[in-house]
Design a protein around this motif. Structure first.
Motif, short mmCIF file in Angstrom:
data_model
loop_
_atom_site.label_atom_id
_atom_site.label_comp_id
_atom_site.label_asym_id
_atom_site.label_seq_id
_atom_site.Cartn_x
_atom_site.Cartn_y
_atom_site.Cartn_z
N ALA A 171 0.82 -1.21 0.00
CA ALA A 171 0.00 0.00 0.00
C ALA A 171 0.85 1.27 0.00
CB ALA A 171 -0.93 0.00 1.21
N VAL A 172 2.06 1.19 0.55
CA VAL A 172 2.89 2.40 0.71
C VAL A 172 3.25 3.02 -0.64
CG1 VAL A 172 5.04 3.33 1.64
CG2 VAL A 172 3.70 1.70 2.98
N PRO A 173 3.84 2.29 -1.60
CA PRO A 173 4.17 2.94 -2.87
C PRO A 173 2.94 3.39 -3.66
CG PRO A 173 4.70 0.59 -2.96
CD PRO A 173 4.33 0.92 -1.54
N VAL A 174 1.82 2.69 -3.52
CA VAL A 174 0.59 3.10 -4.19
C VAL A 174 0.12 4.44 -3.63
CG1 VAL A 174 -1.84 2.51 -4.58
CG2 VAL A 174 -0.08 0.72 -4.72
N LEU A 196 6.38 11.71 1.49
CA LEU A 196 7.05 11.15 2.66
C LEU A 196 6.07 10.97 3.81
CD1 LEU A 196 9.59 10.35 4.33
CD2 LEU A 196 9.83 12.79 4.86
N LEU A 197 5.30 12.00 4.12
CA LEU A 197 4.37 11.92 5.25
C LEU A 197 3.24 10.93 4.99
CD1 LEU A 197 4.21 15.64 6.42
CD2 LEU A 197 5.83 13.84 7.04
N THR A 198 2.78 10.86 3.75
CA THR A 198 1.77 9.87 3.39
C THR A 198 2.32 8.46 3.58
OG1 THR A 198 0.74 11.38 1.82
CG2 THR A 198 0.29 9.03 1.52
N ALA A 199 3.54 8.24 3.13
CA ALA A 199 4.17 6.92 3.30
C ALA A 199 4.26 6.55 4.78
CB ALA A 199 5.55 6.91 2.66
N GLU A 200 4.59 7.52 5.62
CA GLU A 200 4.67 7.25 7.06
C GLU A 200 3.32 6.88 7.65
OE1 GLU A 200 7.29 6.80 8.84
OE2 GLU A 200 8.74 7.47 7.36
N LEU A 201 2.27 7.63 7.27
CA LEU A 201 0.94 7.32 7.79
C LEU A 201 0.48 5.93 7.34
CD1 LEU A 201 -1.27 10.54 7.46
CD2 LEU A 201 -0.15 9.62 9.48
N VAL A 202 0.66 5.61 6.08
CA VAL A 202 0.22 4.31 5.56
C VAL A 202 1.04 3.19 6.19
CG1 VAL A 202 0.02 2.87 3.48
CG2 VAL A 202 -0.71 5.27 3.43
N ALA A 203 2.35 3.36 6.28
CA ALA A 203 3.19 2.33 6.90
C ALA A 203 2.79 2.09 8.35
CB ALA A 203 4.66 2.73 6.81
N ASN A 204 2.48 3.16 9.08
CA ASN A 204 2.02 3.00 10.47
C ASN A 204 0.71 2.25 10.54
OD1 ASN A 204 4.20 4.23 11.66
ND2 ASN A 204 3.17 6.17 12.02
N ALA A 205 -0.22 2.57 9.65
CA ALA A 205 -1.51 1.88 9.64
C ALA A 205 -1.33 0.39 9.35
CB ALA A 205 -2.45 2.51 8.62
N VAL A 206 -0.45 0.07 8.43
CA VAL A 206 -0.20 -1.34 8.08
C VAL A 206 0.50 -2.06 9.24
CG1 VAL A 206 1.13 -2.85 6.56
CG2 VAL A 206 -0.19 -0.96 5.59
N GLU A 207 1.51 -1.42 9.80
CA GLU A 207 2.33 -2.09 10.82
C GLU A 207 1.65 -2.18 12.19
OE1 GLU A 207 6.63 -1.51 13.06
OE2 GLU A 207 6.28 -0.51 11.15
N HIS A 208 0.90 -1.15 12.56
CA HIS A 208 0.41 -1.08 13.94
C HIS A 208 -1.07 -1.38 14.12
CE1 HIS A 208 4.27 0.34 15.26
NE2 HIS A 208 4.25 1.29 14.35
N THR A 209 -1.75 -1.82 13.07
CA THR A 209 -3.16 -2.19 13.22
C THR A 209 -3.35 -3.62 12.72
OG1 THR A 209 -3.84 -1.35 11.05
CG2 THR A 209 -3.94 0.18 12.90
N ALA A 210 -4.30 -4.28 13.29
CA ALA A 210 -4.60 -5.66 12.88
C ALA A 210 -5.15 -5.65 11.46
CB ALA A 210 -5.60 -6.29 13.84
#
Length: 161
Positions: A36-39, A62-76
């Motif tokens: 999802a991050v590169p998309v 950059l900030l979008t990538a951080e938000l998406v990566a956090n959502a993927v990594e830290h949520t079920a």
């Protein structure tokens, strides 16, 4: 768009407001995977460049990538996450919706300890707080939305001849 919930202080006033124009917005469901991050980055880059917008596209990516990566990594992984991009005359507003109702740690409150320089993580929310003009989170019917805003960059000043 009305934003409610917690928010961090703005990083200063908007110095330049371009003339009013109709806002454009995109809402895209993304897989709950690292793909999802590169998309998400590509969507933000395309949105800002196609509209010839004056927000800093590199910072928005950059900030979008951080938000998406956090959502993927830290949520079920209970379904897709959603990216919402709104391009306004005064800047851009980006939200990432995820199914976890818990607020993101460290986004809206001061971090008292510096990130460990030897760890690969722990800097994303710090970047969002430092580089956005405003950021925060709000509850949604299906979890939460974490957001940031970037102000438009003023056009270069022309020097009189």
């Amino acid at each position: 768009m009305t934003i409610t919930g917690m928010s961090c202080a703005t990083n200063g006033p908007t110095v330049y407001e371009p003339p009013s124009a109709t806002p454009a917005s995109w809402r895209v469901a993304l897989p709950h995977t690292a793909a999802a991050v590169p998309v998400a980055r590509a969507l933000v880059r395309t949105a800002l460049s196609e509209l010839e917008h004056t927000a800093d596209g590199d910072t928005a990516e950059l900030l979008t990538a951080e938000l998406v990566a956090n959502a993927v990594e830290h949520t079920a992984g209970r379904g897709p996450i959603e990216l919402v991009v709104e391009v306004l005359p005064t800047g851009c507003h980006v939200e990432v919706h995820d199914p976890d109702p818990d607020p993101p740690g460290g986004l809206t409150r001061p971090v008292l300890t510096a990130p460990d320089p030897w760890q690969e993580n722990g800097r994303g929310l710090l970047l969002i707080r430092a580089l956005s003009s405003a950021c925060g989170h709000r509850p949604t019917a299906s979890g939460k939305a974490v957001w940031f805003r970037l102000a438009a960059i003023p056009p270069p000043r022309l020097r009189p001849a």
